[in-house]
Design a protein around this motif. Structure first.
Motif, PDB file in Angstrom:
ATOM      1  N   CYS A  45      46.357  38.732  33.831  1.00 11.03           N
ATOM      2  CA  CYS A  45      45.820  38.718  35.195  1.00 11.03           C
ATOM      3  C   CYS A  45      45.602  37.254  35.583  1.00 11.03           C
ATOM      4  CB  CYS A  45      44.519  39.510  35.278  1.00 11.03           C
ATOM      5  SG  CYS A  45      44.754  41.299  35.288  1.00 11.03           S
ATOM      6  N   CYS A  80      43.469  29.955  35.070  1.00  8.36           N
ATOM      7  CA  CYS A  80      42.921  31.020  35.925  1.00  8.36           C
ATOM      8  C   CYS A  80      43.407  32.376  35.442  1.00  8.36           C
ATOM      9  CB  CYS A  80      43.319  30.789  37.381  1.00  8.36           C
ATOM     10  SG  CYS A  80      42.877  29.175  38.028  1.00  8.36           S
ATOM     11  N   THR A  81      43.326  32.620  34.153  1.00  4.55           N
ATOM     12  CA  THR A  81      43.839  33.854  33.557  1.00  4.55           C
ATOM     13  C   THR A  81      42.686  34.703  33.031  1.00  4.55           C
ATOM     14  OG1 THR A  81      45.861  32.708  32.897  1.00  4.55           O
ATOM     15  CG2 THR A  81      45.420  34.837  31.866  1.00  4.55           C
ATOM     16  N   TYR A  82      42.622  35.934  33.500  1.00  3.21           N
ATOM     17  CA  TYR A  82      41.637  36.895  33.020  1.00  3.21           C
ATOM     18  C   TYR A  82      42.359  37.882  32.110  1.00  3.21           C
ATOM     19  CZ  TYR A  82      37.954  40.474  33.088  1.00  3.21           C
ATOM     20  OH  TYR A  82      36.992  41.383  32.733  1.00  3.21           O
ATOM     21  N   VAL A 127      37.011  40.681  37.907  1.00  5.24           N
ATOM     22  CA  VAL A 127      38.024  39.628  37.889  1.00  5.24           C
ATOM     23  C   VAL A 127      37.685  38.534  38.900  1.00  5.24           C
ATOM     24  CG1 VAL A 127      40.463  39.111  38.255  1.00  5.24           C
ATOM     25  CG2 VAL A 127      39.811  41.226  37.087  1.00  5.24           C
ATOM     26  N   ARG A 168      35.909  28.751  39.446  1.00  7.73           N
ATOM     27  CA  ARG A 168      36.358  28.281  38.132  1.00  7.73           C
ATOM     28  C   ARG A 168      37.234  27.044  38.284  1.00  7.73           C
ATOM     29  NH1 ARG A 168      36.368  30.796  33.284  1.00  7.73           N
ATOM     30  NH2 ARG A 168      37.848  30.095  31.713  1.00  7.73           N
ATOM     31  N   PHE A 179      34.917  36.364  37.727  1.00  8.02           N
ATOM     32  CA  PHE A 179      35.402  35.426  36.698  1.00  8.02           C
ATOM     33  C   PHE A 179      36.114  34.231  37.328  1.00  8.02           C
ATOM     34  CE2 PHE A 179      39.050  34.047  34.149  1.00  8.02           C
ATOM     35  CZ  PHE A 179      38.426  33.635  32.987  1.00  8.02           C
ATOM     36  N   LEU A 180      36.893  34.478  38.386  1.00  6.91           N
ATOM     37  CA  LEU A 180      37.695  33.420  39.001  1.00  6.91           C
ATOM     38  C   LEU A 180      36.895  32.563  39.988  1.00  6.91           C
ATOM     39  CD1 LEU A 180      40.948  35.454  39.785  1.00  6.91           C
ATOM     40  CD2 LEU A 180      40.611  33.819  37.919  1.00  6.91           C
ATOM     41  N   CYS A 196      45.316  44.243  33.035  1.00 10.00           N
ATOM     42  CA  CYS A 196      45.402  42.863  32.546  1.00 10.00           C
ATOM     43  C   CYS A 196      46.083  42.756  31.184  1.00 10.00           C
ATOM     44  CB  CYS A 196      44.010  42.236  32.492  1.00 10.00           C
ATOM     45  SG  CYS A 196      43.287  42.008  34.128  1.00 10.00           S
TER      46      CYS A 196
END
Length: 493
Positions: A408, A402-404, A387, A394, A390-391, A358
């Motif tokens: 990413c 939508c950025t990790y 990941v 969301r 996290f998404l 990432c």
């Protein structure tokens, strides 16, 4: 009658032209009111007196001209001197201003570097907190005695890039090592930069007193499932964690040892190091004390470790140019690139799941003295399960929501206003973008066109599940074959 009278009376009458001298013409002119005749002018000019008069008439007007010329020259000299005198103070002021500006800029850069250093580099605080917890019996580790009692761990160059993660080069047991320690940011606003954060309340609170080894095993397994996914290989990883927790090798895990290994597991990079210990391209873990751990020495090729305090001050173009200039020759870069591609393979469907890179930058491209690739920083390598967690669900308006981590990024479902699970770019596509800048400059002429074509094809790969298995493996294999064919049977292979 006197002789004079006789001569006067008897001398014949002479021609007036013969009797008159040079003054006679003037007298006659005065008497007659008429100018001299042409003959008189000729006689006058031929006589010595006439020539003198003519010369004086021609020279007389030049005297005022000479005086005027001298006066003008004197005025010009005065003006030039005055102008020069007026310019010199201005030049002196300009140079004084430039010197002052240079001193100011140098002082500002020194202040920024000092402020950055005091904020980023607090290894002494980290060591003080760790040793305080060790002396209280809260934590343990294989490194604790050398660090806090024998003082045989030497802290050298600060390489921290963020205040919360202290990174130093060091020396332990005669080996070059990298020392890493976390510092929590939850300090009091009134506390100075040297104040010790109360980390024992956060990191060293689990497991609680009275926890059995079976309960600790289950707690560790649940933690690994949440971060790596429900994988059949996790029980073996739990066994490695418990083996690592037994720092003194007495076949039992004390409360201090359990607290220390649990604190280490909260560090994402330590979890990745533990998961990739059998991989060739990850740094090897050497020892720990609390949540401070030591790995093998930092890769010498890492710009990340070379000048962390200068990077924020450099423009991106200069930063990139320095990375290229300080890098190795092209054949060695090709060997490093092959190792990076192999690392991408290791991250994809490994024994402990899939991992995403990432933050794909040259700062993470390191290598050993023999130019074997080593990942310089694993903090931005994330497990797929983390990941997706996290998404999941969301809310989003654009894909940037939508950025990790740094890059990413997943697409945003505009209808549901939720992030999707598949990433827009897989690891291989991001690595190929990096290799375009790393490999194409200085590549052999006969290789450059084909290498550029394959890298362009690689950068267009998407993260959709249907493409991952076959197509990605084929592109990666072609790239590795092309690079190996170029450097094989040479000193660089």
């Amino acid at each position: 009658m006197t002789p004079q009278e006789m001569n006067a009376g008897t001398s014949p009458k002479q021609d007036p032209l013969l009797q008159e001298g040079p003054g006679g013409t003037a007298q006659r002119k005065k008497e007659t009111g008429k100018g001299p005749t042409d003959l008189e002018k000729e006689n006058l000019c031929q006589s010595p007196v006439g020539r003198g008069l003519a010369s004086s008439r021609h020279q007389a007007p030049s005297e005022p001209n000479d005086r005027e010329a001298r006066r003008k020259k004197a005025e010009e000299r005065n003006r030039h001197f005055a102008k020069k005198q007026g310019r010199l103070p201005g030049l002196r002021v300009k140079y004084v201003f430039l010197v002052w500006l240079g001193v100011f800029a140098g002082s500002w850069l020194a202040y920024v570097n000092y402020a950055s250093y005091t904020e980023l580099c607090r290894g002494h605080v980290c060591q003080a907190v760790i040793c305080d917890q060790y002396h209280k019996g809260i934590i343990s580790g294989s490194l604790c005695q050398d660090l806090c009692q024998l003082h045989q761990v030497e802290w050298r160059t600060c390489r921290s890039s963020v205040p919360g993660q202290q990174v130093y080069s060091g020396l332990w047991q005669g080996k070059e090592v990298t020392i890493k320690c976390g510092i929590e940011e939850s300090r009091s606003a009134k506390a100075g930069p040297d104040a010790a954060p109360r980390r024992e309340l956060v990191l060293f609170d689990k497991p609680a007193r009275g926890t059995s080894i079976r309960e600790f095993r289950e707690m560790t397994l649940s933690f690994l499932k949440a971060n790596l996914g429900d994988l059949p290989s996790l029980p073996a990883l739990v066994g490695q964690v418990l083996l690592l927790a037994d720092f003194n090798k007495d076949s039992r895990v004390s409360l201090a040892e359990a607290k220390s290994v649990w604190a280490l597991l909260q560090r994402n990079e330590f979890l990745l190091l533990l998961s990739l210990q059998d991989k060739e391209h990850a740094a090897r873990l050497l020892g720990s004390c609390g949540d401070l751990y030591v790995t093998e020495g930092a890769p010498p090729g890492s710009w990340h470790g070379a000048a962390p305090l200068l990077r924020p001050l450099l423009p991106p173009a200069l930063h990139h140019a320095l990375q290229q200039w300080l890098g190795p020759p092209w054949p060695w870069r090709a060997k490093v690139a092959i190792g990076l591609l192999e690392f991408v393979e290791e991250l994809f469907h490994g024994a402990y799941g899939t991992f995403y890179m990432c933050e794909t930058t040259l700062a993470n491209v390191g290598y050993t003295a023999t130019y074997d690739f080593r990942m310089a920083d694993l903090r931005q390598v994330a497990p797929e399960a983390a990941v997706r967690r996290f998404l999941r669900g969301r809310r989003c308006e654009h894909s940037t929501d939508c950025t990790y981590g740094r890059d990413c990024r997943a697409p945003c479902d505009q209808l549901l206003r939720q992030c999707k699970g598949d990433l827009l770019q897989p690891n291989l596509a991001k690595v190929c973008e990096l290799l375009r800048d790393y490999l194409l400059p200085g590549a052999p002429r006969e290789l450059r066109a084909e290498l550029g074509r394959q890298l362009r094809t690689c950068t267009t790969l998407s993260g959709l599940a249907g493409q991952v298995e076959a197509h990605h493996s084929l592109v990666l294999s072609h790239l590795k074959t092309l690079l190996w064919k170029t450097i094989s049977n040479t000193q660089y292979s």
